[in-house]
Motif scaffolding. Structure first.
Motif, PDB file in Angstrom:
ATOM      1  N   ARG A 182       0.839  -1.206   0.000  1.00 54.78           N
ATOM      2  CA  ARG A 182       0.000   0.000   0.000  1.00 54.78           C
ATOM      3  C   ARG A 182       0.872   1.253   0.000  1.00 54.78           C
ATOM      4  O   ARG A 182       0.567   2.230  -0.673  1.00 54.78           O
TER       5      ARG A 182
ATOM      6  N   PHE B 111      -5.794  -0.069  -2.795  1.00 56.28           N
ATOM      7  CA  PHE B 111      -5.011  -1.096  -2.097  1.00 56.28           C
ATOM      8  C   PHE B 111      -5.841  -1.677  -0.971  1.00 56.28           C
ATOM      9  O   PHE B 111      -6.880  -1.106  -0.577  1.00 56.28           O
TER      10      PHE B 111
ATOM     11  N   THR C 187      -2.502  -2.451  -5.724  1.00 48.95           N
ATOM     12  CA  THR C 187      -1.848  -3.678  -5.265  1.00 48.95           C
ATOM     13  C   THR C 187      -2.660  -4.830  -5.876  1.00 48.95           C
ATOM     14  O   THR C 187      -3.880  -4.713  -6.040  1.00 48.95           O
TER      15      THR C 187
ATOM     16  N   ALA D 102       2.250   1.783  -3.461  1.00 56.13           N
ATOM     17  CA  ALA D 102       1.169   2.163  -4.376  1.00 56.13           C
ATOM     18  C   ALA D 102       0.784   3.627  -4.134  1.00 56.13           C
ATOM     19  O   ALA D 102       0.650   4.407  -5.085  1.00 56.13           O
TER      20      ALA D 102
END
Ligand code: AMP
Length: 439
Positions: free
Chosen positions: A82, A107, A129, A85
């Motif tokens: 996360r 995510f 993700t 991302a």
């Protein structure tokens, strides 16, 4: 060399100037023209090299050159964690600020509904993700039929984290005609086989030799007994007046315990790991960035992708189970051309892990003992490289004592001569599953 001479549009150049970037980094110099040409790209690049801008800038330009009116996404960027991302999405938003491009990030670990709403509005670039993206797909919240560009960022870590099945499922859903960009810090056989099935005649981009650590990072090993590690860390933080240190532990539990002990010792510290909520992680990171917390204690997976500018100091409180993670960890320091220092507190039981790391990075790390902390159990760490370099060299089976990599493995094709892959992999498999549970 400038961003505009690489063929980037005025809007994108302006966005990089706003960020204070003066010249493209080496990976950007290679990746930007390659991505602009529309070809597939396979890039060996660690975090800190500027790789995110290396793929984001040209990707944005390609999308803008050929506007479409569908719901998107037209570009899909997959990242392992996360944090990464979110960070990649921040970059996409920053670099596209003078363009009409719409982007979003999704995510796991947070509510899915707001993400579904975002997707419903339509967008150009989606950062995700893999697990959450599959969930969203299964709930009909996203379609892939307009994807023109796929980016796998930190592909090695995505495989380490067990995302290969999700990735393969996603790949099977994408339009066949698309551009593929694969970024990875390390190139195991698994990554090569993924790349082989994915990439079509890729341009290969590489800025540092495979699995070698950033040259700007000074590295050293402090032999110390396990029981003395916390006291030694406190001393080092104080004596060196470190104001911002990232410390790695192997487990979540270890991260919590160390944080508590440092706090008891009067050193401000915070832990960041997979058991913490997204809010707690974000808070810890921002306190650390602002300088309210001196020591950030992290597990490998939690630390992946953390973007902390010019971090001068990284400490391995424990060595990682997987040698490649050492390379990732120390990639946190000496970023974007700054010099940094990575030191490892190594106890006798970690001798094998150290040997695995030194084999991978093709370097013998200098040992430094601290008065009052000389280890009682020092078997695998002796003799020291300095005292008897010839012996140390032959013991490690390579000529890396001068701190320079031995210089193979610069190309993607073929295996490096050292033959460490086999050993690294089997050790890695074990370590990875252990780590997945703990981080
Ligand atoms: P990355 O490797 O993509 O995680 O980027 C590492 C850091 O370098 C980020 O903080 C970027 O903002 C910064 N950066 C990226 N490109 C440049 C550049 N050309 N000049 C200076 N800093 C950069």
């Amino acid at each position: 060399m400038s961003f505009s001479s690489l063929g980037l549009s005025e809007q994108l150049v302006r966005a990089t100037t706003d960020q204070g970037y003066e010249t493209p980094s080496p990976i950007q110099q290679q990746a930007i023209p390659a991505v602009l040409s529309g070809k597939d790209v396979m890039a060996a690049a660690q975090t800190g090299t500027g790789k995110t801008a290396g793929f984001t800038l040209p990707l944005l330009q390609r999308l803008a050159a050929n506007p479409r009116s569908g719901k998107g996404p037209r570009a899909l960027i997959l990242a392992p964690t996360r944090e990464l991302a979110a960070q990649v999405h921040d970059s996409v938003a920053l670099y596209s600020k003078y363009m009409p491009t719409k982007s979003a990030v999704v995510f796991g670990g947070v509510k899915i509904n707001p993400q579904m709403m975002k997707l419903r509005k339509g967008l150009d670039v989606l950062v995700a993700t893999p697990g959450r993206l599959m969930d969203l797909y299964q709930q009909n919240a996203v379609r892939f039929n307009e994807v023109e560009v796929l980016v796998l960022d930190e592909a090695d870590r995505m495989l380490d984290m067990g995302f290969i099945r999700d990735i393969r499922k996603i790949l099977a859903l994408l339009p066949a005609k698309r551009q593929n960009l694969l970024f990875s810090a390390t190139f195991s056989n698994d990554i090569r086989s993924l790349a082989q099935g994915l990439l079509n005649d890729p341009v290969q981009v590489e800025v540092a030799a495979r699995n070698t650590t950033a040259e700007k990072v000074k590295q050293s090993v402090y032999p110390v007994d396990q029981s003395q590690k916390t006291a030694l860390l406190s001393k080092l933080v104080r004596d060196n007046a470190w104001e911002q240190v990232l410390v790695f532990t192997r487990t979540k539990h270890g991260a919590n315990r160390l944080t508590k002990k440092l706090e008891q010792d009067g050193i401000t510290a915070a832990a960041i790991h997979g058991n913490k909520s997204q809010g707690a992680r974000t808070r810890a990171l921002s306190e650390f960035k602002q300088g309210d917390v001196r020591v950030l204690v992290a597990t490998d997976i939690a630390a992946r992708g953390l973007d902390i500018k010019q971090l001068p100091q990284v400490v391995n409180f424990e060595l990682p189970n997987v040698p490649e993670d050492y390379v990732h960890r120390i990639g946190r320091t000496g970023r974007a051309g700054e010099s940094g220092h990575a030191l490892s507190l190594v106890s006798a039981d970690e001798g094998k892990l150290l040997a695995g790391i030194e084999k991978l990075i093709k370097k013998q790390l200098p040992r430094r003992e601290v008065e009052g902390f000389e280890p009682k159990n020092n078997l695998p760490l002796k003799p020291k490289a300095k005292a008897d370099p010839a012996k140390a060299r032959s013991r490690n089976g390579r000529g890396g004592a001068n701190g320079k990599p031995a210089g193979d493995g610069r190309s993607f094709g073929g295996r490096p001569g050292g033959g460490n892959n086999g050993r690294g992999r089997s050790g890695g498999q074990r370590g990875r599953s252990a780590q997945r549970q703990s981080a």
